[in-house]
Design an enzyme around this catalytic site. Sequence first.
Site, PDB file in Angstrom:
ATOM      1  N   GLN A 193       2.522 -13.568  -0.342  1.00  0.00           N
ATOM      2  CA  GLN A 193       1.396 -13.884   0.524  1.00  0.00           C
ATOM      3  C   GLN A 193       0.128 -14.038  -0.302  1.00  0.00           C
ATOM      4  OE1 GLN A 193      -0.182 -10.497   2.639  1.00  0.00           O
ATOM      5  NE2 GLN A 193      -0.304 -11.657   4.548  1.00  0.00           N
ATOM      6  N   GLY A 194      -0.470 -15.222  -0.292  1.00  0.00           N
ATOM      7  CA  GLY A 194      -1.663 -15.451  -1.110  1.00  0.00           C
ATOM      8  C   GLY A 194      -2.929 -15.423  -0.281  1.00  0.00           C
ATOM      9  N   TYR A 195      -3.363 -14.209   0.035  1.00  0.00           N
ATOM     10  CA  TYR A 195      -4.593 -14.075   0.834  1.00  0.00           C
ATOM     11  C   TYR A 195      -5.728 -13.510  -0.021  1.00  0.00           C
ATOM     12  CZ  TYR A 195      -2.233 -14.696   5.395  1.00  0.00           C
ATOM     13  OH  TYR A 195      -1.560 -15.172   6.479  1.00  0.00           O
ATOM     14  N   SER A 196      -5.574 -12.253  -0.433  1.00  0.00           N
ATOM     15  CA  SER A 196      -6.681 -11.531  -1.069  1.00  0.00           C
ATOM     16  C   SER A 196      -7.123 -12.180  -2.369  1.00  0.00           C
ATOM     17  CB  SER A 196      -6.255 -10.094  -1.374  1.00  0.00           C
ATOM     18  OG  SER A 196      -6.089  -9.379  -0.193  1.00  0.00           O
TER      19      SER A 196
ATOM     20  N   SER B 157       1.905  -8.946  -3.646  1.00  0.00           N
ATOM     21  CA  SER B 157       3.168  -8.254  -3.874  1.00  0.00           C
ATOM     22  C   SER B 157       4.282  -9.290  -3.954  1.00  0.00           C
ATOM     23  CB  SER B 157       3.435  -7.249  -2.756  1.00  0.00           C
ATOM     24  OG  SER B 157       3.430  -7.875  -1.519  1.00  0.00           O
TER      25      SER B 157
ATOM     26  N   GLU C 129       2.180  -9.176  10.381  1.00  0.00           N
ATOM     27  CA  GLU C 129       2.100  -8.188   9.305  1.00  0.00           C
ATOM     28  C   GLU C 129       1.785  -6.818   9.871  1.00  0.00           C
ATOM     29  OE1 GLU C 129      -0.894  -8.796   6.269  1.00  0.00           O
ATOM     30  OE2 GLU C 129       0.277  -7.569   4.872  1.00  0.00           O
TER      31      GLU C 129
ATOM     32  N   SER D 276      -7.295  -3.136   5.292  1.00  0.00           N
ATOM     33  CA  SER D 276      -7.392  -1.694   5.104  1.00  0.00           C
ATOM     34  C   SER D 276      -7.583  -0.994   6.434  1.00  0.00           C
ATOM     35  CB  SER D 276      -8.583  -1.387   4.212  1.00  0.00           C
ATOM     36  OG  SER D 276      -9.769  -1.607   4.952  1.00  0.00           O
TER      37      SER D 276
END
Lengths: 359, 359, 404, 404
Positions: D129-132, D164, D247, D379
């Site tokens: 997953q390419g978010y942050s 991850s 998620e 978070s």
Amino acid sequence: MEFGPDENQRLFDAALRGFLADRVTVDSRRAAAETGGDAALWRGLCGLGLAGLLVPEEHGGTGLGVFDAALAAEALGHAAAPTPFLGTAVLAPLALRLLGAKAQRDAWLPRLAGGEIRVAAAFGALAGTTGRCALRLEHGRLSGEVAGALEAAEATHALVALPREGMALVALDAAGVTVRPRRSVDRLRPLADLSFAAVPVEVLAGGDAGRVLDAGRVVLAAETLGAAQAMLGKAVAYAGERRQFGRAIGSFQAVKHACAEMAAALEPCRAFVWYAAHAQDRAEEEPEARMLAAHAKAHLDEVGREVARGATEVHGGMGFTELLGLPFWFKRILANRQLLGGPERCREEAAIAQGIAAA
Amino acid sequence: MEFGPDENQRLFDAALRGFLADRVTVDSRRAAAETGGDAALWRGLCGLGLAGLLVPEEHGGTGLGVFDAALAAEALGHAAAPTPFLGTAVLAPLALRLLGAKAQRDAWLPRLAGGEIRVAAAFGALAGTTGRCALRLEHGRLSGEVAGALEAAEATHALVALPREGMALVALDAAGVTVRPRRSVDRLRPLADLSFAAVPVEVLAGGDAGRVLDAGRVVLAAETLGAAQAMLGKAVAYAGERRQFGRAIGSFQAVKHACAEMAAALEPCRAFVWYAAHAQDRAEEEPEARMLAAHAKAHLDEVGREVARGATEVHGGMGFTELLGLPFWFKRILANRQLLGGPERCREEAAIAQGIAAA
Amino acid sequence: MDLTLSDRHRALQAEVRCFIARHGHLSPPVGGGGGRVRPDRRALDWQARLIEAGYAARFVPRAYGGHGAAPDVLEAAIIAEEFTRAGVSPGIQGQGIRMLVPTLLEVGSEEQRRRWIPPTIRGEVIWCQGYSEPEAGSDLASLRTRADVVDGRFVINGQKIWTSSAHFADMMFLLCRTEPDRPRHEGLSYLLVPMDAPGIEVRPLPTMTGHATFNEVFLTDVRVPLDAVVLGRGKGWQVANVTLRHERLLLGDAAKLAHRLHRLRGLLERTRVDGVPLIRMPHWRERLMRLQGEVLAMKCHQMRLLSEAARGQDSGLGLLVVKYAGTVLAWRLTALAVDALGDAGLPYEPHDDVAEDDEPTTWYADHMYDLGLIIGGGSSNIQKNIIAERGLGMPREPRPQGGA
Amino acid sequence: MDLTLSDRHRALQAEVRCFIARHGHLSPPVGGGGGRVRPDRRALDWQARLIEAGYAARFVPRAYGGHGAAPDVLEAAIIAEEFTRAGVSPGIQGQGIRMLVPTLLEVGSEEQRRRWIPPTIRGEVIWCQGYSEPEAGSDLASLRTRADVVDGRFVINGQKIWTSSAHFADMMFLLCRTEPDRPRHEGLSYLLVPMDAPGIEVRPLPTMTGHATFNEVFLTDVRVPLDAVVLGRGKGWQVANVTLRHERLLLGDAAKLAHRLHRLRGLLERTRVDGVPLIRMPHWRERLMRLQGEVLAMKCHQMRLLSEAARGQDSGLGLLVVKYAGTVLAWRLTALAVDALGDAGLPYEPHDDVAEDDEPTTWYADHMYDLGLIIGGGSSNIQKNIIAERGLGMPREPRPQGGA
């Protein structure tokens, strides 16, 4: 397959909540706190069928189950309603259904369904009381004393858990019965200490008395759930209105997060109570029914107290006063925690029910 | 009268912290994590007198007390220093002082003070281990095995708590000794499993072995205190720098309150550790010394874990990586919690020490 | 670290024990939140006896009616310890004694000290605190009660709320706006106001404890002389902060926590389920022990703070955490108590204003009152802001666009 | 409420038990965070067997390689229950299966579904997953990775972090800025990117678990075709929210909690101090029971959510609390485990990338990884904002003066 109330149950719930919203007010709670009850409210609830909810149709009731009783208890808790319910509408009919002989059921259940009798409940012998409980049954006559009977105000009878012999149903106007009323922390639900001097009683001993206790615990859990939901709802509403430092306090992250934590703890409880209540109705098939009842009670006791405290804190000093009536819910939650076994006791019983601890 | 470190102690503390700040870096910790230790660091600490802190002056040490050892441990914890201390500088000299005969003290204490020997500690028999511990002492020879000896890397000797007979000091290079090194969760503090086949040992049996354990607990509590203070300090600093949503995350109330809660829990711990350590030094006069030691350990175990988690959370993903080295402190706190008895065990022992529970 | 009991300290310890052995039976009952009722004759006599013996107002100078001892933490600790152990009242703990007296000692005029401290420490003059207002609870700087100077006197108008003890207090220390043209914090003054002054009306606020512990106070053209101001006009914020500092200490009071723990242990020893005392059940004991650890930490912490105060050292963060940590811990202690009481504790029967004679009722009243203390005196959220911003130096929240 | 087991459900229960009895020994080991390593041959075979039997991808349509069953909560619950009870792996749980597949089923094109769902559910195509991004962790709308259209292809440049599985993934679903002129939320697109495309560099981030579970991913002139976009250009925020919703459910997964509780009970039964199993000690049992109550609540709650989803009902608040409540509970479960392990659990010896064969190491790795999950995927503070604002309708924070 449906997880949750069905259409009929939702309609009944809406009707009950509507009735309570009209009928139970800050003032009516205050009045009941002074006088110890609201007889008219109970009559109204009887009109909605609450007294006969768990009484089979053949005996004049609606023949519903613990699931329905839990929904009703949730609504009553949400309204902090000053009314009996647990003893007379749940424990008494269930004791008769589960432990009574046919003649006893035939004799008593119709009177319960019709609201003709009201039954207090003294479960000290079964639920680990910290108070006085010394009862002897000899030749069908009950002697001794038991503290902390629920819903004794205006009750005609009492359902008394016995140390070994099941339960006893006893008329409170019988000779040899003494009723000493006690105010409770939850002033909408006074208690009474009972004593008996060789009083003739109806002994209900045809089954597992623990199942009546289990159902009572689920119903208390449901009531605490409703009360806690009400408190959280009030906290969220108040936080949206009350302004400090030039803004609604609900826009402060600390207040928001406090409410979010309460919601995160409380929201999953709804399904838990549903499931535990449902298991009661199928207890013959559900070996886990007892464990679920004990856990539901213990879990709602814990979550309830956190919400009671947190929601009061969000209200600031206003939550501590009786101006908004918030303490009615607070105290109901606190009192429920101690009834029919506190959370520590319930968890230990949950362990026993799974064979993790010795009985 | 002075509650807290005196002037000399403050100076020593400043010197030690200065040394550690220069000497212990992210890289040196990483290197030590790979190799299992930092021998030069220990030599440096010996230069500051840490090895002989608890060794009487007559035996070449500085003759200080558990209070001083606790201050040193706090500084070592604050630095997450990859060094032995508890076993060789606290438990070993105290065991000799409290349990050793004069000849034993004369023989061993000077070697400890000079850094000539280094002593691992295997306290499983005394502190409620969950691991293997099967030891027999016969005719002055030790057989059996014990898991989880502390500070065994580069140790020359081990101090082994015996089931009944006090403690045994044993040379690790003696025939019949097998040392099996184990990595620990706290990689800066490797462990070892020891086994013995009729190994001759020095038995220290002249007093209450429990007092050595008590002191060890206070020192661990102090170390956790230092580590937790470091983590909170890092969290506060990071929150002041890291920006999200156009502002420093430390300006968000949620982050501020998380730090405030950690501070509110942690700040009172300083005085608690001081007091518990002080009581050790006067244990003859302080009937509560054991209770205080057990409580200080348990309390710091709990507060430590909350701070370890909270400070990591404030760092977000960065706290979870090894980039800033934060896990070194996190893991030290986690590991300390399990050493010499976890918090549940310590609380039970505190109850026993007060006569509230049966031994 | 030097906690050596000197001969003097040992003598004090022996003396306190002797005092308690001889006079302890005269103590009023311990327990309850303190300051919930006006001290009765018994409490006043006890207080007089304690001052005389030097166990109350010990460090208040003789000139102001105190015992005049030099501050000594160990002495304070010894006295507190012995009183706790014996379950004997440590004397009157109200806002006058715990908050106003130290404030006057710090910033009051000589005249104010001489006039107010002696009767206050004797428990003869009871004070209440006039800070909060309906629209200014946590946000003190926005308060609206004002005092205008007319004919050489302050004329006060406004409303206070959450005023504990107001229904039986003799005096109020009141924060109000005297300089409306100055910025928010600089326009306030701190006045000493007699509660029997014309124009003061007290309306009790019924609270969850069932006792009238809080009040609304309405002030209409209440006149006080100009010398009723402490430190000077426009200095009210500064004085209020002195008082708040002492309030934080009062509310987190470790001696109270220790007293409570002591009572709690007794409760667990006496309460039985199925014939077994709760203290013999490991999960109850574990809860008690966990709380004991926390109380010990607060007790040691208070000794540190007293020691630092005696050295003239600013404890900073250490002082700021006391109110928050102490009130939350107090609530958790009473939470264990009401759990231990179980169903037998539910009867709640306050006979009159308090019911300190019925144990369950007292614990429940304490439990609910504790929640009031968490909320009052600067709510937990305010406390956490203060800890973070002043104690840890974290950034303040940005002011909202268009905000006040 | 109708949870009656129909004959069909009873048959399913019997069938699952039979399946486990016959094939259970082929299951890969259970435990560990799931998705920490690329599925090995054993895991792939097991997954194929589960899909064939209908115990994995049960409700994915047949056209995309699933079992094609009509959604039925009770079926899902029966299967999960039996697998938990037997301690047998419920199949592959990675981000592809749990997040991308439901996202594509909801908003993907027919072509995207046919191409990606079948190999993903089989575990052959692993997704990350390419978010942050380094400067956009919690604040996704501020991300900077951009994709420009050049010669009919997206050309991606930027950096992702906390990715991850990236070190062994085949594909990434990536959120990036494609419309720099539009407002923050409207300028994003959601692209499907092969990890072997030229210009992608993966650098593992060493974490506290000692395993390389997170990565930085650098993207330099990475080219993908225009049909790699899901739903359309500028719709990325919308698609990402679909994924985040899944998620949240994945991270609060009740089946995982139940599995863990099951292992935890075994641990307390086996672990002894002074010869007594911890489960016989009331305070350990009390902790286990308390957690069991909480797990039961989450389990029931998930059944409710599945039931509502099957009715097409929006669960609102009910859905929003899952990630926060579930990850915190997961951490507390492993906290009890590491406490129960005691000193004997300290040796931490991850042999290679994982050490699922050593029980203490696995529990510690889980414990630390749990903290990563509390932090990752939005978070706890972000979750609480969402619960309060979207779930409870509380006011948003005012924007700071001069803020972004």
